[in-house]
Design an enzyme around this catalytic site. Structure first.
Site, mmCIF file in Angstrom:
data_model
loop_
_atom_site.group_PDB
_atom_site.id
_atom_site.type_symbol
_atom_site.label_atom_id
_atom_site.label_comp_id
_atom_site.label_asym_id
_atom_site.label_seq_id
_atom_site.Cartn_x
_atom_site.Cartn_y
_atom_site.Cartn_z
ATOM 1 N N ASP A 35 5.948 4.537 5.027
ATOM 2 C CA ASP A 35 6.886 3.566 5.576
ATOM 3 C C ASP A 35 6.975 2.296 4.749
ATOM 4 O O ASP A 35 7.746 1.386 5.069
ATOM 5 C CB ASP A 35 6.523 3.228 7.034
ATOM 6 C CG ASP A 35 5.081 2.792 7.219
ATOM 7 O OD1 ASP A 35 4.201 3.369 6.563
ATOM 8 O OD2 ASP A 35 4.835 1.872 8.030
ATOM 9 N N HIS A 36 6.213 2.238 3.649
ATOM 10 C CA HIS A 36 6.269 1.080 2.749
ATOM 11 C C HIS A 36 6.775 1.448 1.355
ATOM 12 O O HIS A 36 7.014 0.560 0.542
ATOM 13 C CB HIS A 36 4.891 0.425 2.662
ATOM 14 C CG HIS A 36 4.412 -0.103 3.975
ATOM 15 N ND1 HIS A 36 4.487 -1.431 4.334
ATOM 16 C CD2 HIS A 36 3.870 0.532 5.043
ATOM 17 C CE1 HIS A 36 4.001 -1.592 5.561
ATOM 18 N NE2 HIS A 36 3.630 -0.405 6.009
ATOM 19 N N HIS A 75 -7.195 -1.809 6.021
ATOM 20 C CA HIS A 75 -6.361 -0.767 6.602
ATOM 21 C C HIS A 75 -7.023 0.594 6.438
ATOM 22 O O HIS A 75 -6.447 1.534 5.881
ATOM 23 C CB HIS A 75 -4.975 -0.804 5.961
ATOM 24 C CG HIS A 75 -3.937 -0.040 6.723
ATOM 25 N ND1 HIS A 75 -3.806 -0.105 8.090
ATOM 26 C CD2 HIS A 75 -2.958 0.807 6.299
ATOM 27 C CE1 HIS A 75 -2.814 0.655 8.482
ATOM 28 N NE2 HIS A 75 -2.277 1.233 7.414
ATOM 29 N N ASP A 113 -0.322 -3.813 6.114
ATOM 30 C CA ASP A 113 -0.883 -3.495 7.410
ATOM 31 C C ASP A 113 -2.347 -3.903 7.387
ATOM 32 O O ASP A 113 -3.025 -3.697 6.397
ATOM 33 C CB ASP A 113 -0.798 -2.013 7.672
ATOM 34 C CG ASP A 113 0.631 -1.462 7.680
ATOM 35 O OD1 ASP A 113 1.542 -2.129 7.146
ATOM 36 O OD2 ASP A 113 0.820 -0.336 8.164
ATOM 37 N N HIS A 158 0.846 -1.193 0.000
ATOM 38 C CA HIS A 158 0.000 0.000 0.000
ATOM 39 C C HIS A 158 0.883 1.244 0.000
ATOM 40 O O HIS A 158 2.121 1.138 0.071
ATOM 41 C CB HIS A 158 -0.959 -0.001 1.195
ATOM 42 C CG HIS A 158 -0.300 0.089 2.534
ATOM 43 N ND1 HIS A 158 0.522 -0.894 3.037
ATOM 44 C CD2 HIS A 158 -0.339 1.059 3.505
ATOM 45 C CE1 HIS A 158 0.949 -0.555 4.239
ATOM 46 N NE2 HIS A 158 0.445 0.633 4.543
#
Length: 309
Positions: free
Chosen positions: A66-67, A142, A213, A62
Protein backbone atom coordinates in the site's frame (compact mmCIF):
# COMPACT_ATOMS: atom_id res chain seq x y z
CA UNK A 1 6.61 30.84 -1.02
CA UNK A 2 4.74 27.61 -0.45
CA UNK A 3 5.33 24.92 2.10
CA UNK A 4 2.31 22.72 1.56
CA UNK A 5 1.37 19.06 1.93
CA UNK A 6 -1.32 17.54 -0.32
CA UNK A 7 -2.83 14.26 0.84
CA UNK A 8 -3.22 11.89 -2.13
CA UNK A 9 -4.12 8.81 -0.12
CA UNK A 10 -5.09 8.47 3.54
CA UNK A 11 -6.03 4.80 3.95
CA UNK A 12 -4.07 1.75 5.03
CA UNK A 13 -3.72 -1.52 3.12
CA UNK A 14 -7.24 -1.76 1.68
CA UNK A 15 -8.46 1.24 -0.32
CA UNK A 16 -12.07 2.40 -0.08
CA UNK A 17 -14.22 4.34 -2.53
CA UNK A 18 -13.26 7.53 -0.70
CA UNK A 19 -9.74 6.84 0.54
CA UNK A 20 -6.75 5.71 -1.51
CA UNK A 21 -3.62 4.06 -0.02
CA UNK A 22 -0.82 6.20 1.33
CA UNK A 23 0.74 8.91 -0.82
CA UNK A 24 1.48 12.59 -0.28
CA UNK A 25 3.16 15.45 -2.09
CA UNK A 26 5.12 18.15 -0.29
CA UNK A 27 5.51 21.43 -2.17
CA UNK A 28 8.49 23.41 -0.93
CA UNK A 29 8.99 26.65 -2.85
CA UNK A 30 7.39 25.06 -5.96
CA UNK A 31 9.56 21.95 -5.77
CA UNK A 32 7.48 18.80 -5.42
CA UNK A 33 8.50 15.78 -3.33
CA UNK A 34 6.44 12.58 -3.44
CA UNK A 35 6.20 10.64 -0.18
CA UNK A 36 5.12 7.01 -0.63
CA UNK A 37 3.32 5.84 -3.75
CA UNK A 38 0.35 3.60 -3.08
CA UNK A 39 -1.90 2.24 -5.78
CA UNK A 40 -3.62 5.01 -7.73
CA UNK A 41 -1.14 7.75 -6.84
CA UNK A 42 -0.88 9.14 -10.35
CA UNK A 43 -4.68 9.22 -10.66
CA UNK A 44 -4.81 11.30 -7.49
CA UNK A 45 -2.07 13.61 -8.74
CA UNK A 46 -4.11 14.36 -11.83
CA UNK A 47 -7.27 14.72 -9.79
CA UNK A 48 -5.70 17.21 -7.39
CA UNK A 49 -3.65 19.03 -10.04
CA UNK A 50 -0.17 18.02 -8.93
CA UNK A 51 2.35 18.61 -11.76
CA UNK A 52 3.69 15.08 -12.26
CA UNK A 53 6.56 16.21 -14.46
CA UNK A 54 7.99 18.20 -11.55
CA UNK A 55 8.34 15.16 -9.29
CA UNK A 56 12.09 14.50 -9.20
CA UNK A 57 12.45 12.99 -5.73
CA UNK A 58 10.38 10.12 -4.29
CA UNK A 59 10.69 8.97 -0.68
CA UNK A 60 9.41 5.48 0.18
CA UNK A 61 8.93 4.67 3.86
CA UNK A 62 8.85 0.88 3.49
CA UNK A 63 8.06 -1.93 1.07
CA UNK A 64 4.51 -2.89 1.96
CA UNK A 65 2.25 -2.84 -1.10
CA UNK A 66 0.00 0.00 0.00
CA UNK A 67 3.07 2.27 -0.07
CA UNK A 68 4.68 1.14 -3.36
CA UNK A 69 2.14 -0.46 -5.71
CA UNK A 70 1.67 2.79 -7.62
CA UNK A 71 5.37 3.27 -8.32
CA UNK A 72 5.91 1.12 -11.42
CA UNK A 73 2.86 2.70 -13.07
CA UNK A 74 4.16 6.18 -12.31
CA UNK A 75 7.59 5.31 -13.70
CA UNK A 76 5.93 4.00 -16.87
CA UNK A 77 3.80 7.13 -17.23
CA UNK A 78 6.88 9.32 -16.87
CA UNK A 79 8.40 7.44 -19.80
CA UNK A 80 5.27 7.78 -21.94
CA UNK A 81 5.33 11.53 -21.28
CA UNK A 82 8.85 11.77 -22.67
CA UNK A 83 10.64 12.38 -19.40
CA UNK A 84 14.40 12.95 -19.73
CA UNK A 85 15.25 14.29 -16.26
CA UNK A 86 16.75 11.93 -13.67
CA UNK A 87 14.38 10.48 -11.06
CA UNK A 88 15.73 10.00 -7.53
CA UNK A 89 14.14 7.33 -5.34
CA UNK A 90 15.02 7.02 -1.65
CA UNK A 91 14.06 3.63 -0.22
CA UNK A 92 15.24 0.32 1.18
CA UNK A 93 17.74 -1.29 -1.21
CA UNK A 94 15.33 -4.13 -2.04
CA UNK A 95 13.10 -1.69 -3.91
CA UNK A 96 15.73 -1.19 -6.59
CA UNK A 97 15.80 -4.94 -7.23
CA UNK A 98 12.02 -5.01 -7.56
CA UNK A 99 11.81 -2.04 -9.92
CA UNK A 100 14.70 -3.23 -12.09
CA UNK A 101 13.06 -6.66 -12.34
CA UNK A 102 9.69 -5.15 -13.31
CA UNK A 103 11.27 -2.94 -15.96
CA UNK A 104 13.19 -5.90 -17.40
CA UNK A 105 10.12 -8.15 -17.37
CA UNK A 106 8.07 -5.48 -19.15
CA UNK A 107 10.93 -4.79 -21.58
CA UNK A 108 10.71 -1.11 -20.68
CA UNK A 109 13.39 1.20 -22.02
CA UNK A 110 13.43 4.51 -20.20
CA UNK A 111 14.84 7.70 -21.66
CA UNK A 112 15.69 8.91 -18.17
CA UNK A 113 17.81 7.54 -15.35
CA UNK A 114 16.43 6.22 -12.06
CA UNK A 115 18.91 6.83 -9.27
CA UNK A 116 18.28 4.82 -6.13
CA UNK A 117 19.45 6.03 -2.73
CA UNK A 118 19.37 3.31 -0.02
CA UNK A 119 17.80 4.00 3.35
CA UNK A 120 19.56 1.92 5.98
CA UNK A 121 16.79 2.28 8.54
CA UNK A 122 18.84 1.78 11.71
CA UNK A 123 19.65 5.41 12.50
CA UNK A 124 18.95 8.97 11.42
CA UNK A 125 20.27 9.50 7.90
CA UNK A 126 20.64 12.59 5.71
CA UNK A 127 19.02 11.69 2.37
CA UNK A 128 18.84 14.96 0.48
CA UNK A 129 20.24 18.45 0.88
CA UNK A 130 20.46 21.63 -1.16
CA UNK A 131 20.73 25.34 -0.39
CA UNK A 132 17.24 25.63 1.06
CA UNK A 133 16.10 22.20 2.28
CA UNK A 134 17.29 19.04 3.99
CA UNK A 135 15.53 15.67 4.23
CA UNK A 136 16.42 13.11 6.87
CA UNK A 137 15.11 9.62 7.50
CA UNK A 138 14.74 8.04 10.93
CA UNK A 139 13.77 4.50 11.96
CA UNK A 140 10.21 3.62 12.93
CA UNK A 141 8.89 0.37 14.41
CA UNK A 142 6.83 -1.78 12.06
CA UNK A 143 7.66 -5.33 13.00
CA UNK A 144 10.24 -7.13 10.88
CA UNK A 145 9.70 -4.70 8.01
CA UNK A 146 12.30 -1.89 7.97
CA UNK A 147 10.38 1.38 7.98
CA UNK A 148 11.52 5.00 7.95
CA UNK A 149 9.98 8.31 8.82
CA UNK A 150 11.01 11.49 7.02
CA UNK A 151 11.86 14.95 8.33
CA UNK A 152 11.77 17.86 5.88
CA UNK A 153 13.39 21.06 7.18
CA UNK A 154 13.98 24.39 5.51
CA UNK A 155 17.42 25.84 6.04
CA UNK A 156 17.85 29.25 7.70
CA UNK A 157 17.48 32.12 5.29
CA UNK A 158 19.75 35.15 4.99
CA UNK A 159 18.83 38.27 6.89
CA UNK A 160 16.29 40.64 5.32
CA UNK A 161 17.64 44.01 4.16
CA UNK A 162 15.90 47.20 5.29
CA UNK A 163 15.58 49.37 2.19
CA UNK A 164 15.05 52.56 4.22
CA UNK A 165 18.27 52.10 6.18
CA UNK A 166 20.29 51.09 3.13
CA UNK A 167 19.24 54.35 1.51
CA UNK A 168 19.90 56.39 4.66
CA UNK A 169 23.47 55.09 4.97
CA UNK A 170 24.09 55.05 1.18
CA UNK A 171 25.04 51.37 1.20
CA UNK A 172 26.33 50.39 -2.27
CA UNK A 173 24.88 47.36 -4.02
CA UNK A 174 28.22 45.52 -3.93
CA UNK A 175 28.09 45.41 -0.12
CA UNK A 176 24.56 44.12 0.26
CA UNK A 177 25.16 40.41 -0.09
CA UNK A 178 27.71 40.38 2.72
CA UNK A 179 25.27 42.37 4.87
CA UNK A 180 22.59 39.75 4.21
CA UNK A 181 25.10 37.20 5.45
CA UNK A 182 25.55 39.13 8.71
CA UNK A 183 28.37 41.61 8.08
CA UNK A 184 28.40 45.17 9.39
CA UNK A 185 28.82 48.08 6.95
CA UNK A 186 31.83 50.39 7.00
CA UNK A 187 31.37 53.64 5.04
CA UNK A 188 34.08 55.65 3.26
CA UNK A 189 34.82 57.60 6.42
CA UNK A 190 35.33 54.48 8.50
CA UNK A 191 32.04 54.70 10.36
CA UNK A 192 30.72 51.25 11.29
CA UNK A 193 26.99 50.65 10.91
CA UNK A 194 25.88 47.54 12.76
CA UNK A 195 24.14 44.78 10.86
CA UNK A 196 21.12 45.02 13.15
CA UNK A 197 20.44 48.56 11.93
CA UNK A 198 20.47 47.48 8.30
CA UNK A 199 18.58 44.20 8.47
CA UNK A 200 15.70 42.34 10.04
CA UNK A 201 15.60 38.75 11.22
CA UNK A 202 14.77 36.34 8.39
CA UNK A 203 11.47 34.43 8.37
CA UNK A 204 11.40 31.35 10.58
CA UNK A 205 12.16 28.08 8.87
CA UNK A 206 9.37 25.54 8.31
CA UNK A 207 9.33 21.79 8.85
CA UNK A 208 7.29 18.65 8.24
CA UNK A 209 7.59 15.15 9.70
CA UNK A 210 6.03 12.04 8.15
CA UNK A 211 5.56 9.00 10.41
CA UNK A 212 3.92 5.89 9.00
CA UNK A 213 3.68 2.91 9.57
CA UNK A 214 4.72 2.55 13.17
CA UNK A 215 3.84 1.30 16.60
CA UNK A 216 3.69 3.89 19.38
CA UNK A 217 7.31 5.04 19.56
CA UNK A 218 8.16 7.84 22.05
CA UNK A 219 11.84 7.74 21.09
CA UNK A 220 11.09 9.71 17.92
CA UNK A 221 9.99 12.74 19.96
CA UNK A 222 13.44 14.43 20.06
CA UNK A 223 13.82 13.94 16.30
CA UNK A 224 10.50 15.53 15.34
CA UNK A 225 10.36 18.05 18.17
CA UNK A 226 8.63 21.36 17.39
CA UNK A 227 7.94 20.62 13.72
CA UNK A 228 5.23 22.79 12.18
CA UNK A 229 3.34 19.82 10.75
CA UNK A 230 3.39 16.22 11.92
CA UNK A 231 1.72 13.44 9.96
CA UNK A 232 1.36 10.41 12.19
CA UNK A 233 -0.49 7.23 11.43
CA UNK A 234 -3.65 6.51 13.43
CA UNK A 235 -4.78 3.21 11.98
CA UNK A 236 -6.95 2.29 14.97
CA UNK A 237 -8.88 3.72 17.91
CA UNK A 238 -7.82 3.20 21.52
CA UNK A 239 -10.39 0.42 21.87
CA UNK A 240 -8.21 -1.53 19.42
CA UNK A 241 -4.92 -0.80 21.20
CA UNK A 242 -4.06 -4.51 21.50
CA UNK A 243 -4.54 -5.02 17.78
CA UNK A 244 -2.49 -1.89 17.09
CA UNK A 245 0.37 -3.25 19.19
CA UNK A 246 0.18 -6.67 17.54
CA UNK A 247 0.28 -5.21 14.01
CA UNK A 248 2.85 -2.49 14.86
CA UNK A 249 0.44 0.36 14.23
CA UNK A 250 -0.79 3.27 16.36
CA UNK A 251 -4.09 4.55 17.67
CA UNK A 252 -5.35 8.11 17.31
CA UNK A 253 -4.73 8.60 21.02
CA UNK A 254 -1.12 7.46 20.70
CA UNK A 255 -0.51 9.74 17.71
CA UNK A 256 -1.81 12.65 19.77
CA UNK A 257 0.48 11.76 22.67
CA UNK A 258 3.48 11.88 20.34
CA UNK A 259 2.35 15.29 19.02
CA UNK A 260 1.88 16.63 22.53
CA UNK A 261 5.26 15.40 23.77
CA UNK A 262 7.01 16.71 20.67
CA UNK A 263 5.27 20.11 20.95
CA UNK A 264 4.45 20.22 17.24
CA UNK A 265 2.39 22.94 15.60
CA UNK A 266 -0.30 20.76 14.00
CA UNK A 267 -1.03 17.03 13.95
CA UNK A 268 -2.40 15.32 10.85
CA UNK A 269 -3.67 11.78 11.43
CA UNK A 270 -4.09 9.21 8.67
CA UNK A 271 -3.44 5.67 7.42
CA UNK A 272 -6.91 4.67 8.57
CA UNK A 273 -8.09 1.07 8.63
CA UNK A 274 -10.73 0.36 5.98
CA UNK A 275 -13.02 -0.91 8.74
CA UNK A 276 -13.70 2.73 9.69
CA UNK A 277 -16.10 4.41 7.28
CA UNK A 278 -16.64 7.33 9.65
CA UNK A 279 -13.54 8.98 11.12
CA UNK A 280 -15.16 11.25 13.67
CA UNK A 281 -14.04 8.90 16.43
CA UNK A 282 -10.39 9.23 15.40
CA UNK A 283 -10.60 13.01 15.36
CA UNK A 284 -12.37 13.19 18.73
CA UNK A 285 -9.92 10.80 20.36
CA UNK A 286 -6.88 12.73 19.15
CA UNK A 287 -8.30 16.18 19.90
CA UNK A 288 -8.92 15.25 23.53
CA UNK A 289 -5.15 15.12 23.93
CA UNK A 290 -3.90 17.40 21.16
CA UNK A 291 -6.57 19.92 20.10
CA UNK A 292 -4.82 21.12 16.93
CA UNK A 293 -5.44 17.85 15.08
CA UNK A 294 -6.94 17.35 11.61
CA UNK A 295 -7.82 14.33 9.50
CA UNK A 296 -5.70 13.47 6.47
CA UNK A 297 -8.52 13.39 3.92
CA UNK A 298 -7.72 12.69 0.27
CA UNK A 299 -7.23 15.98 -1.56
CA UNK A 300 -6.81 18.06 1.58
CA UNK A 301 -3.93 20.53 1.73
CA UNK A 302 -2.01 21.66 4.79
CA UNK A 303 0.13 24.79 4.54
CA UNK A 304 2.66 26.53 6.73
CA UNK A 305 2.79 30.24 6.03
CA UNK A 306 6.06 32.11 5.83
CA UNK A 307 6.49 34.02 9.08
CA UNK A 308 7.75 37.48 8.18
CA UNK A 309 7.52 38.94 11.69
Amino acid sequence: MKFEVTILGSNSALPTTKRFPTAQVLNVLERFFLIDCGEGTQIQMKRFRIPMSRINHIFISHLHGDHIFGLIGLISSFSLQGRSVDLHIYAHSKLEKLIRFQLELLESKLEYEIIFHPIFGTKTQLLFEDNSLSVESFPLKHGAMPCAGFLFKEKPRLRTLRADMLSFYNVPIKCRQSIKEGADFVDDEGQVVSNKKLTKDPPKTRSYAFCTDTAYLPRIVPIIGAVDLLYHEATFLKADVKRAKKTYHSTAEQAAKIALEAKVGKLIIGHFSARFENLRGHLKEAKEIFPNTELAEDGKKFSVKLDRD
